[in-house]
Design an enzyme around this catalytic site. Structure first.
Site, PDB file in Angstrom:
ATOM      1  N   LYS A 246      -3.168  -2.002  11.054  1.00 31.50           N
ATOM      2  CA  LYS A 246      -2.223  -2.625  10.129  1.00 31.50           C
ATOM      3  C   LYS A 246      -1.313  -3.532  10.958  1.00 31.50           C
ATOM      4  CE  LYS A 246       1.080  -1.375   6.529  1.00 31.50           C
ATOM      5  NZ  LYS A 246       2.277  -2.009   7.109  1.00 31.50           N
TER       6      LYS A 246
ATOM      7  N   CYS B 114      40.126  -7.263  30.020  1.00 32.36           N
ATOM      8  CA  CYS B 114      41.508  -7.721  30.202  1.00 32.36           C
ATOM      9  C   CYS B 114      42.533  -6.599  30.080  1.00 32.36           C
ATOM     10  CB  CYS B 114      41.841  -8.828  29.198  1.00 32.36           C
ATOM     11  SG  CYS B 114      41.951  -8.254  27.490  1.00 32.36           S
TER      12      CYS B 114
ATOM     13  N   CYS C  17      38.285  -7.364  21.071  1.00 34.51           N
ATOM     14  CA  CYS C  17      39.414  -7.703  21.919  1.00 34.51           C
ATOM     15  C   CYS C  17      39.985  -8.992  21.323  1.00 34.51           C
ATOM     16  CB  CYS C  17      38.957  -7.940  23.358  1.00 34.51           C
ATOM     17  SG  CYS C  17      40.245  -8.714  24.357  1.00 34.51           S
TER      18      CYS C  17
ATOM     19  N   GLU D 151      -2.519 -11.513   7.122  1.00 32.06           N
ATOM     20  CA  GLU D 151      -1.201 -11.318   7.732  1.00 32.06           C
ATOM     21  C   GLU D 151      -1.005 -12.380   8.814  1.00 32.06           C
ATOM     22  OE1 GLU D 151       0.470  -8.540   6.591  1.00 32.06           O
ATOM     23  OE2 GLU D 151       2.048  -8.127   8.062  1.00 32.06           O
TER      24      GLU D 151
ATOM     25  N   ARG E 231       4.189 -13.164  -0.087  1.00 31.21           N
ATOM     26  CA  ARG E 231       4.108 -12.123  -1.105  1.00 31.21           C
ATOM     27  C   ARG E 231       5.153 -12.336  -2.207  1.00 31.21           C
ATOM     28  NH1 ARG E 231       2.387  -6.902  -0.575  1.00 31.21           N
ATOM     29  NH2 ARG E 231       2.577  -6.914   1.677  1.00 31.21           N
TER      30      ARG E 231
ATOM     31  N   CYS F 299      41.184 -13.409  27.343  1.00 30.41           N
ATOM     32  CA  CYS F 299      40.439 -12.330  27.999  1.00 30.41           C
ATOM     33  C   CYS F 299      39.353 -12.961  28.886  1.00 30.41           C
ATOM     34  CB  CYS F 299      39.801 -11.455  26.926  1.00 30.41           C
ATOM     35  SG  CYS F 299      38.721 -10.177  27.570  1.00 30.41           S
TER      36      CYS F 299
ATOM     37  N   LEU G  98       0.841  -1.197   0.000  1.00 29.94           N
ATOM     38  CA  LEU G  98       0.000   0.000   0.000  1.00 29.94           C
ATOM     39  C   LEU G  98       0.873   1.243   0.000  1.00 29.94           C
ATOM     40  CD1 LEU G  98      -2.642  -0.977   2.715  1.00 29.94           C
ATOM     41  CD2 LEU G  98      -2.885  -1.071   0.232  1.00 29.94           C
TER      42      LEU G  98
HETATM   43 ZN   LIG Z   1      39.770  -8.442  26.557  1.00 29.08          ZN
END
Ligand SMILES: [Zn+2]
Length: 724
Positions: free
Chosen positions: A160, A464, A479, A225, A181, A484, A128
């Protein structure tokens, strides 16, 4: 009142204004500023920067269309998408004949995935035209009145729904087909998935309770829908988070993603709802209802779900009032709507008005602005994910918004912070665009504290302390330190999640404590833990320690595909892990990865891997750290090889496949052989009892010959599989 400055969602590198500026440089005689561009001489070429920007926009939009329509996994909000599209349309209007390497973007996105049969609609499914202001709605009404030559027009107004459009074909009252569709002309045939929902009657009722007959066409395409409620959205997302899967961004993605699943049984486990409101093809034409009220009554009588309180309005002012009412009630609805639809009610009027090439002239969609709220930015926190990606999170002064208290919002990345020039202490505007987590869309500069400073994205990892880096072309900071602590914790959490190794008792707190206090550095360290070490970790008592050890021990027998998923390889979610596990059937296969075979095996997973996903995956598998982890997990006996079953035509065989087989993908042949009782391995060893050799076999063939292992071809395999 706030004096917000609404910033564009993304800073365009090239705008129409700069196009005009450039134009004045190219054509110094014309100095029109802000007005419409001067007419161009025939054959005049656009400046290279314009061509480049249009090409870039076309590519970018095509990529987002793909993510949105085919994969139902959008990366940007609707507003961001609309801004890209608007910029492209403006540039294309200024330079109508421009040709770029990237093809033009079609007006209607295409949701076809290539995994479903194609269905051609009898009447096209167009979208539409959209309006957002009263003036635009009045202009629509003026056009309608002019075309019909009278002032009294009845309008039908309904909400809608924000889901996925569907066309349901009924032939002689029987449900025969459901289609998306697609590109408007042809869509995906999702009949099996719609049937799995159990909400479409197989036969339309032809009589109502009082015995009155209801008209029924010979053939009708009912348009509606499919959508998900907020409740279902939250239920499924909670489950996905527990399973370590990415949650759906909003209920619409849930609905769209569900209807594109390839397993109707999986569809049946989700509550997707339907609302019907229109028709496409209608045979015979003279059997059509007089107006939309009549059609609404028919739909309900036939047994189809309909809009509950649509309204028949006299004139555009009443229609506008109905639109406002729908807008006011929007926050209380249990499902998402993104606007209201205003349709000319009488069918013969609609026939007179007809269609443009892209939309009906008898209806418009009023799009609501997404709900917004203002609050103060208290700080910006950072989370480190298992891939090392550092995500900023806005910490907000708590604000009541759409029935919930909002304290955080996502910020995506450093570019987003810089684009908004976001500063701690700023008054910010947050918006919910169908997503549950709101996003910051603007800053109220007038309320900015005088001493505020631009926000500097940290150069060091908040977990870290190592350096953060950005990959070229990507907006995210990473990183790179694999040790870490926050990365390790997230990696182990994923490994232990229920969809992976399913080690119970390893919540975020416990994992963080194990990393901090028990020296756990990788998933394999879990298998080295003992009671003594665990008891030294804060928060772990004897019972917890015993349960945890038992659960870790039990996980050694997890199926291979769970281990593959638990590795957290880039781009490999639970679904792709299944096909990767079939393409590389054990640790040896992953260590000895053959890119071509791997990709061939993965492709059947259907997710349509892009080159960059494959590249990232292969790079990850080649890393010494990954190889080390694979070897250690193998040596720790984590992930039992598929058990040989005692029955089936290949019972007790230990089979290796080399080369490609006609008719089967690698995943299919592995599944077939396992179902037939065979154990499938990647490499010929003394244990191997059978080698299946296809085209272009690898070194396994020579090894099998050297070891005297029987070799068969695909035809012989098929013959054996068909025995019994
Ligand atoms: Zn780190």
């Amino acid at each position: 009142m706030f004096a917000f400055r609404f910033l564009p969602r993304r800073l365009p590198r090239f705008t129409p204004l700069t196009a005009l500026l450039l134009l004045t440089v190219v054509l110094p005689a014309t100095t029109a500023f802000g007005g419409s561009p001067p007419p161009l001489p025939a054959g005049h070429e656009a400046p290279p920067a314009v061509v480049e920007r249009i090409d870039e926009l076309r590519r970018e939009i095509a990529r987002h269309d793909d993510l949105y329509f085919r994969l139902a996994e959008p990366e940007i909000t609707d507003a961001e998408y609309d801004a890209l599209k608007a910029e492209l349309r403006r540039l294309e209007a200024e330079w109508p004949d421009i040709v770029t390497d990237a093809p033009p973007v079609p007006e209607i996105g295409d949701d076809r995935t290539g995994f479903f049969p194609t269905h051609r609609h009898i009447a096209p499914m167009l979208s539409l035209d959209k309006v957002t202001t009263e003036e635009e709605l009045e202009a629509f009404d003026r056009r309608v009145r002019q075309a019909l030559g009278r002032d009294a027009i009845n309008y039908w107004v309904e909400p809608k729904f924000d889901g996925i459009a569907v066309s349901l074909t009924f032939e002689n009252g029987r449900f025969t087909r459901a289609a998306t569709r697609g590109n408007g002309e042809e869509g995906d045939d999702i009949t099996a998935n719609v049937r799995a929902l159990g909400i479409v009657p197989e036969v339309l009722r032809r009589a109502v309770a009082d015995g009155r007959a209801v008209p029924g066409p010979d053939l009708i395409e009912i348009r509606g829908e499919l959508f998900a409620s907020y409740e279902e959205f939250e239920r499924l997302n909670a489950a996905r988070v527990t399973e370590g899967e990415r949650p759906f961004a909003n209920p619409r993605n849930l609905a769209a993603g569900t209807m594109k699943l390839r397993e109707p049984a999986e569809v049946a486990e989700r509550r997707i709802e339907l609302v019907c409101f229109g028709w496409g093809g209608f045979v015979p034409e003279d059997g059509r209802p007089a107006d939309l009220r009549g059609f609404h009554e028919w739909l309900a009588a036939w047994g189809l779900p309909v809009v509950e309180e649509p309204e028949m309005m006299r004139g555009i002012e009443e229609a506008m009032a109905a639109v406002r009412r729908i807008g006011d009630e929007r926050g209380e609805l249990p499902f998402p709507i993104d606007g209201a639809v205003v349709k000319v009610a009488a069918v013969e009027d609609a026939d007179v008005l007809g269609w443009s090439t892209t939309a009906p002239r008898w209806a418009v969609a009023w799009k609501f602005a997404p709900p917004r709220a203002a609050t103060r930015l208290r700080g910006i926190a950072f989370q480190v994910g298992r891939t090392g990606a550092v995500t900023p999170v806005a910490e907000l002064e708590p604000v009541e918004f759409e029935g919930a208290t909002v304290e955080r919002s996502s910020l995506h990345n450093a570019d987003e912070i810089a684009r908004l020039d976001l500063r701690i202490g700023d008054t910010v505007l947050v918006e919910k665009a169908g997503d549950i987590i709101p996003v910051i869309v603007g800053v109220d500069r007038a309320q900015r504290p005088e001493d505020s400073e631009p926000f500097a994205f940290p150069a060091l990892c908040p977990s870290c302390g190592g350096p953060l880096h950005r990959q070229p072309g990507r907006a995210v900071h990473f990183c790179g330190n694999r040790e870490c602590p926050e990365r390790v914790a997230r990696t182990i959490e994923h490994f232990a999640s229920s969809a992976a190794l399913n080690i119970r008792g390893l919540g975020p707190r416990t994992v963080e404590a194990l990393v901090r206090e028990a020296g756990v550095r990788s998933a394999v360290d879990l298998y080295r833990l003992d009671a003594e070490t665990l008891l030294g970790v804060s928060g772990i008592g004897e019972r917890t320690a015993a349960n945890l050890l038992a659960s870790i021990e039990a996980s050694r027998g997890a199926r291979w595909e769970r281990v593959v998923y638990g590795l957290g390889l880039p781009g490999i979610g639970a679904r792709r892990a299944r096909s990767l596990a079939a393409a590389a059937v054990d640790y040896e296969a992953l260590l000895d990865v053959d890119a071509e075979r791997l990709v061939a095996g993965l492709d059947d997973g259907g997710a349509g891997l892009s080159a960059s996903v494959v590249g990232d995956l292969l790079a990850e598998l080649a890393l010494p750290e990954t190889r080390q982890l694979l070897k250690e997990l193998r040596d720790a006996g984590v992930g039992s090889a598929p058990e040989l079953s005692g029955t089936g035509p290949l019972a007790g065989e230990v089979v290796v496949v080399t080369g490609s087989l006609p008719d089967w993908t690698r995943a299919e042949v592995v599944a077939l052989m396992e179902a037939a009782g065979a154990g499938v391995r990647s490499r010929v060893t003394g244990e191997t009892t059978l080698l299946v050799a296809g085209e272009r076999p690898g070194s396994n063939l020579e090894r099998a010959r050297a070891l005297g292992v029987p070799v068969i071809d695909a035809a012989e395999l098929r013959r054996r599989l068909e025995e019994n």
